[in-house]
Scaffold this motif. Sequence first.
Motif, short mmCIF file in Angstrom:
data_model
loop_
_atom_site.label_atom_id
_atom_site.label_comp_id
_atom_site.label_asym_id
_atom_site.label_seq_id
_atom_site.Cartn_x
_atom_site.Cartn_y
_atom_site.Cartn_z
N MET A 121 0.81 -1.20 0.00
CA MET A 121 0.00 0.00 0.00
C MET A 121 0.85 1.27 0.00
O MET A 121 0.42 2.29 -0.46
CB MET A 121 -0.93 0.01 1.22
N LYS A 122 2.06 1.17 0.55
CA LYS A 122 2.92 2.34 0.52
C LYS A 122 3.14 2.79 -0.91
O LYS A 122 3.20 3.98 -1.18
CB LYS A 122 4.27 2.05 1.19
N ASN A 123 3.23 1.82 -1.83
CA ASN A 123 3.44 2.19 -3.22
C ASN A 123 2.26 3.03 -3.74
O ASN A 123 2.47 4.00 -4.45
CB ASN A 123 3.64 0.95 -4.08
N LYS A 124 1.04 2.66 -3.40
CA LYS A 124 -0.12 3.44 -3.85
C LYS A 124 -0.07 4.84 -3.26
O LYS A 124 -0.36 5.82 -3.93
CB LYS A 124 -1.43 2.75 -3.44
N PHE A 125 0.30 4.93 -1.98
CA PHE A 125 0.41 6.23 -1.33
C PHE A 125 1.46 7.08 -2.04
O PHE A 125 1.21 8.23 -2.40
CB PHE A 125 0.78 6.05 0.15
N LEU A 126 2.63 6.51 -2.25
CA LEU A 126 3.72 7.26 -2.87
C LEU A 126 3.41 7.59 -4.33
O LEU A 126 3.77 8.67 -4.81
CB LEU A 126 5.04 6.48 -2.74
N GLN A 127 2.73 6.70 -5.04
CA GLN A 127 2.33 6.99 -6.41
C GLN A 127 1.36 8.16 -6.44
O GLN A 127 1.48 9.07 -7.27
CB GLN A 127 1.69 5.76 -7.06
N PHE A 128 0.40 8.17 -5.52
CA PHE A 128 -0.56 9.26 -5.49
C PHE A 128 0.11 10.57 -5.05
O PHE A 128 -0.26 11.65 -5.52
CB PHE A 128 -1.74 8.93 -4.57
N LEU A 129 1.12 10.45 -4.21
CA LEU A 129 1.89 11.64 -3.82
C LEU A 129 2.56 12.25 -5.05
O LEU A 129 2.57 13.47 -5.22
CB LEU A 129 2.92 11.28 -2.75
N GLY A 130 3.10 11.40 -5.92
CA GLY A 130 3.69 11.87 -7.18
C GLY A 130 2.66 12.56 -8.06
O GLY A 130 2.94 13.60 -8.66
N LEU A 131 1.46 12.00 -8.12
CA LEU A 131 0.38 12.63 -8.90
C LEU A 131 -0.01 13.98 -8.30
O LEU A 131 -0.32 14.92 -9.04
CB LEU A 131 -0.85 11.71 -8.95
N THR A 132 0.01 14.06 -7.00
CA THR A 132 -0.30 15.32 -6.33
C THR A 132 0.70 16.39 -6.72
O THR A 132 0.33 17.54 -6.97
CB THR A 132 -0.31 15.10 -4.80
N LYS A 133 1.97 15.99 -6.81
CA LYS A 133 3.00 16.95 -7.25
C LYS A 133 2.76 17.38 -8.69
O LYS A 133 2.81 18.57 -9.01
CB LYS A 133 4.39 16.34 -7.11
N GLN A 134 2.46 16.41 -9.55
CA GLN A 134 2.22 16.73 -10.96
C GLN A 134 1.04 17.68 -11.13
O GLN A 134 1.03 18.51 -12.03
CB GLN A 134 1.97 15.45 -11.77
N ALA A 135 0.06 17.57 -10.26
CA ALA A 135 -1.12 18.42 -10.32
C ALA A 135 -0.85 19.82 -9.75
O ALA A 135 -1.71 20.69 -9.82
CB ALA A 135 -2.28 17.76 -9.57
N GLY A 136 0.34 20.01 -9.18
CA GLY A 136 0.70 21.31 -8.63
C GLY A 136 0.12 21.58 -7.25
O GLY A 136 0.00 22.74 -6.85
N ASN A 137 -0.22 20.52 -6.53
CA ASN A 137 -0.84 20.66 -5.21
C ASN A 137 0.08 20.23 -4.07
O ASN A 137 -0.38 19.78 -3.02
CB ASN A 137 -2.14 19.85 -5.15
N LEU A 138 1.39 20.36 -4.29
CA LEU A 138 2.36 19.92 -3.30
C LEU A 138 3.45 20.97 -3.17
O LEU A 138 3.93 21.51 -4.17
CB LEU A 138 2.97 18.58 -3.77
N LYS A 139 3.82 21.27 -1.94
CA LYS A 139 4.95 22.16 -1.68
C LYS A 139 6.03 21.32 -1.03
O LYS A 139 5.75 20.48 -0.18
CB LYS A 139 4.55 23.31 -0.77
N GLU A 140 7.27 21.54 -1.46
CA GLU A 140 8.39 20.75 -0.98
C GLU A 140 9.37 21.61 -0.20
O GLU A 140 9.67 22.72 -0.61
CB GLU A 140 9.13 20.12 -2.16
N GLY A 141 9.84 21.08 0.91
CA GLY A 141 10.87 21.75 1.67
C GLY A 141 10.36 22.45 2.91
O GLY A 141 9.19 22.82 3.02
N TYR A 142 11.27 22.61 3.84
CA TYR A 142 10.98 23.16 5.17
C TYR A 142 10.31 24.53 5.09
O TYR A 142 9.24 24.73 5.65
CB TYR A 142 12.32 23.25 5.92
N ASN A 143 10.95 25.47 4.40
CA ASN A 143 10.44 26.85 4.37
C ASN A 143 9.09 26.96 3.68
O ASN A 143 8.19 27.67 4.16
CB ASN A 143 11.45 27.79 3.72
N LYS A 144 8.93 26.30 2.55
CA LYS A 144 7.66 26.37 1.83
C LYS A 144 6.52 25.75 2.63
O LYS A 144 5.40 26.26 2.63
CB LYS A 144 7.78 25.70 0.47
N CYS A 145 6.81 24.65 3.32
CA CYS A 145 5.77 24.00 4.12
C CYS A 145 5.43 24.82 5.35
O CYS A 145 4.26 24.94 5.73
CB CYS A 145 6.22 22.59 4.51
N GLU A 146 6.44 25.41 5.97
CA GLU A 146 6.21 26.27 7.12
C GLU A 146 5.31 27.46 6.73
O GLU A 146 4.34 27.79 7.42
CB GLU A 146 7.55 26.77 7.67
#
Length: 106
Positions: free
Chosen positions: A1-26
């Motif tokens: 199931m981790k693979n499904k989670f991580l795959q969907f996380l990748g899709l979330t990034k592709q959709a532009g709905n993910l921020k990466e890194g300490y400062n951006k998340c803060e």
Amino acid sequence: MKNKFLQFLGLTKQAGNLKEGYNKCEEALKFGQAKLIIMSMDASTNTKDKFNTYCDRYNTTIINSFSKEELGSALGRLEINVVCVTEARMSKRLLELWNEEKINRG
């Protein structure tokens, strides 16, 4: 199931709905944009403490079940310590996938 989670996380990034890194998340947490925080198990104690405090303050769920390499691999990087999802439906689906994986592990 981790693979499904991580795959969907990748899709979330592709959709532009993910921020990466300490400062951006803060910043996303402080402005109420973060719907879900995903932090690596390898993050420093200071980083974990700070994001746990922020998540409590801003009522945001935090997941820390993956290594920085697992998160990085899902996002096309070598490693990453913290990311946040900024879209409610995608964060809900990621939580569903994560909870399914927890249930299946027993």
